[in-house]
Design an enzyme around this catalytic site. Structure first.
Site, PDB file in Angstrom:
ATOM      1  N   GLU A   1      15.241   1.903  -1.924  1.00  0.00           N
ATOM      2  CA  GLU A   1      13.954   1.882  -1.742  1.00  0.00           C
ATOM      3  C   GLU A   1      13.793   3.217  -0.861  1.00  0.00           C
ATOM      4  O   GLU A   1      14.403   3.439  -0.086  1.00  0.00           O
ATOM      5  CB  GLU A   1      13.496   0.632  -0.637  1.00  0.00           C
ATOM      6  CG  GLU A   1      13.438  -0.687  -1.440  1.00  0.00           C
ATOM      7  CD  GLU A   1      13.054  -1.688  -0.533  1.00  0.00           C
ATOM      8  OE1 GLU A   1      12.125  -1.535   0.603  1.00  0.00           O
ATOM      9  OE2 GLU A   1      13.397  -2.975  -0.790  1.00  0.00           O
TER      10      GLU A   1
ATOM     11  N   GLU B   1      17.702  -6.422   2.881  1.00  0.00           N
ATOM     12  CA  GLU B   1      17.234  -5.982   4.398  1.00  0.00           C
ATOM     13  C   GLU B   1      17.588  -6.837   5.168  1.00  0.00           C
ATOM     14  O   GLU B   1      16.584  -7.417   5.995  1.00  0.00           O
ATOM     15  CB  GLU B   1      15.710  -5.624   4.369  1.00  0.00           C
ATOM     16  CG  GLU B   1      15.471  -4.406   3.587  1.00  0.00           C
ATOM     17  CD  GLU B   1      13.978  -3.961   3.870  1.00  0.00           C
ATOM     18  OE1 GLU B   1      13.235  -4.636   4.573  1.00  0.00           O
ATOM     19  OE2 GLU B   1      13.665  -2.575   3.658  1.00  0.00           O
TER      20      GLU B   1
HETATM   21  P1  P53 Z   1       5.627  -2.967   2.893  1.00  0.00           P
HETATM   22  C1  P53 Z   1       9.769  -3.544   7.255  1.00  0.00           C
HETATM   23  C2  P53 Z   1      10.604  -2.010   7.574  1.00  0.00           C
HETATM   24  C3  P53 Z   1      11.001  -1.715   6.597  1.00  0.00           C
HETATM   25  C4  P53 Z   1      11.131  -2.077   5.166  1.00  0.00           C
HETATM   26  O1  P53 Z   1       7.153  -2.544   3.049  1.00  0.00           O
HETATM   27  C5  P53 Z   1      10.508  -3.190   5.183  1.00  0.00           C
HETATM   28  C6  P53 Z   1       9.760  -3.917   6.345  1.00  0.00           C
HETATM   29  C7  P53 Z   1       9.193  -5.118   5.958  1.00  0.00           C
HETATM   30  O2  P53 Z   1       7.904  -4.882   5.394  1.00  0.00           O
HETATM   31  O3  P53 Z   1      10.155  -3.977   3.929  1.00  0.00           O
HETATM   32  C8  P53 Z   1      10.856  -3.346   2.863  1.00  0.00           C
HETATM   33  O4  P53 Z   1       5.464  -3.337   1.508  1.00  0.00           O
HETATM   34  C9  P53 Z   1      11.102  -4.387   1.673  1.00  0.00           C
HETATM   35  C10 P53 Z   1       9.948  -4.653   0.684  1.00  0.00           C
HETATM   36  C11 P53 Z   1       8.840  -3.891   1.143  1.00  0.00           C
HETATM   37  C12 P53 Z   1       9.007  -2.365   1.381  1.00  0.00           C
HETATM   38  O5  P53 Z   1      10.076  -2.263   2.450  1.00  0.00           O
HETATM   39  O6  P53 Z   1       5.499  -3.902   4.017  1.00  0.00           O
HETATM   40  O7  P53 Z   1      12.431  -4.533   1.146  1.00  0.00           O
HETATM   41  O8  P53 Z   1       9.914  -5.829   0.062  1.00  0.00           O
HETATM   42  O9  P53 Z   1       7.501  -4.084   0.218  1.00  0.00           O
HETATM   43  C13 P53 Z   1       7.641  -1.786   1.842  1.00  0.00           C
HETATM   44  O10 P53 Z   1       4.734  -1.527   3.091  1.00  0.00           O
END
Ligand code: P53
Length: 474
Positions: free
Chosen positions: A372, A177
């Protein structure tokens, strides 16, 4: 619609080392930036402390303890029918401080064991080199990615990983990201991406673009290093994809949103095209942004374009023109009245996934890989250890269904689908354990208290069926 995914389609799940492994001091691991991030919540931001302070809780130290549970966890993945599993290598397990010349053998051995275990079940490892966890030493000693020297440290690290694992790992990603730092107002996001802590008076926007430039060069260099070691490696970038919709059909909203998309996704343009898009030069001039970009850098970018686009998809954004045309992610986004948000304010929008895939296909013409996707939600375990997570099934079903339309009806070239946090882990934004994504429940609370036992949720059996039917039975 009978058509579905081809039989090579990679169904699986994803995690990242610092959010999942724990064992933060084991096997010679050095301390990473994630080891200095306290527990936060939706209301309270995580603190980024300079030392590990007594009386504060640092959830990534223990995380889900995959370090000691990897055999059991991989067995559960195999039971679901996973074809692929995305994790990251913790830079600090390989180079504890980041500036050593020799890698830490015990760290390499840990990943040998993990990859071998996956391959035993026919699960393809998909690996991110840098997922929000650079060595803290590189932050304290060099100022993180504000320093050009980081390019060489990263090249050495990437070289060691490709050399050691190229026979086991075919799919790689450089920086997770990389475009999260578009919101340079966020201390956490810039720290996670670039290991930079702002000081008063800093030009945050300029610092962000400079760090991103060094990362883009480091990524392009890694692509070249990897291909030289093994031309069959697939090395991609990784983009946090949140499509930005205009708030209305007012022409100013449309133009503004176009600029917002250009701003949030130029990282992908550079990764794919090997050059900066034309709008950026006049933009930097207008803003008085001066970057250290050398002719050698530009040649590296040109010769290190990515093989595929990996991306995360959780939500969509909506922007409105007010009085400026430069997109500021911290003030130009508004809630979209047409979609609902989860408990953390993330706007759930399955159609946006299809839109995003079509947008990327048209703009970048590269294979895509969803690495993801998922719903962070509170789960409740019943007395007989069941988790009835119908809300998660609904979220995933709706997203898979739109993803399928993008592939089957729109012709998108998609390698696979690896939903996030397939086994519960620590949230990146808040550090919470209770913001759960998994098909498998991990018995631990926000403070790491609990048995750490694993329990399949209802979604576990549902996803097993989805994989078995290759996406036909949703
Ligand atoms: P969490 C922001 C917006 C979109 C994805 O996020 C993001 C974030 C930052 O948190 O992060 C990604 O755990 C990232 C993972 C993360 C996951 O999304 O905050 O690549 O490490 O855990 C979900 O709910």
């Amino acid at each position: 619609m009978n058509k579905t995914f081809n039989d090579k389609f990679l169904w699986g799940g994803a995690v990242a080392a610092h959010q999942f492994e724990g064992g933060y001091k084991e096997g010679g691991k050095g301390l990473s930036i994630a080891d200095f991030m306290t527990l936060g919540s939706h209301e309270t931001p995580r603190e980024l402390t300079d030392t590990i302070e007594a009386g504060k809780y640092y959830p990534n130290h223990k995380a889900s303890d995959f370090y000691h549970h990897y055999k059991e966890d991989i067995k559960l993945m195999a039971e679901m029918g996973f074809k692929a599993f995305r994790t990251s290598i913790a830079w600090t397990r390989i180079f504890p401080n980041g500036d050593e010349t020799q890698p830490n053998e015990a760290g390499l051995e840990f990943y040998d064991k993990v990859f071998d275990e996956l391959l035993r079940y026919g699960i393809e490892p998909v690996v991110t080199l840098s997922h929000f966890e650079m060595p803290i030493h590189l932050v304290k000693e060099y100022g993180g990615w504000s320093n050009r020297k980081l390019i060489d440290f990263f090249a050495r690290y990437a070289h060691v990983c490709f050399e050691r694992f190229h026979t086991k790992v075919k799919y790689w990603m450089t920086f997770n990201e990389i475009n999260n730092q578009t919101d340079y107002s966020s201390d956490l996001l810039v720290y996670e991406n670039s290991g930079i802590k702002f000081k008063p008076g800093d030009n945050k926007e300029e610092l962000m673009y400079q760090a991103a430039h060094y990362e883009l060069v480091a990524s392009a260099q890694a692509v070249q290093i990897g291909h030289a070691i093994d031309p069959s490696l697939k090395i991609g970038c990784m983009i946090a994809f949140c499509p930005i919709y205009p708030a209305s059909s007012r022409p100013e909203d449309i133009l503004f949103t176009q600029k917002a998309m250009d701003t949030r996704y130029y990282f992908g343009d550079v990764h794919v095209n090997g050059e900066y898009p034309t709008w950026m030069k006049p933009y930097f001039e207008e803003k008085g942004i001066n970057l250290d970009i050398t002719p050698e850098d530009l040649a590296i970018l040109k010769n290190g374009t990515v093989d595929y686009i990996a991306f995360s998809y959780y939500m969509s954004f909506m922007a409105k023109y007010t009085d400026h045309m430069d997109y500021r992610e911290y003030e130009d986004l508004f809630p979209n009245p047409y979609v609902k948000a989860n408990d953390w304010g993330w706007q759930i929008d399955p159609v946006g996934l299809r839109y995003s895939m079509n947008w990327m296909q048209t703009r970048w013409h590269k294979p895509m890989f969803i690495v993801e996707n998922g719903l962070g939600a509170y789960d409740k375990m019943t007395d007989d250890h069941k988790i009835h997570d119908s809300y998660r099934i609904e979220y995933l079903r709706n997203h898979i269904s739109e993803m399928k339309k993008a592939v089957v009806e729109d012709g998108a070239d998609l390698i696979g689908y690896l939903p996030w946090g397939c086994i519960d882990l620590v949230a990146a934004s808040t550090g919470e354990m209770k913001k759960r994504y998994g098909f498998v429940y991990v018995d631990a609370d926000d403070y790491g208290q609990g048995s750490m036992k694993r329990y399949p949720k209802d979604s576990f059996y549902w996803y097993q069926k989805v994989i078995k039917s290759n996406g036909a039975d949703l």
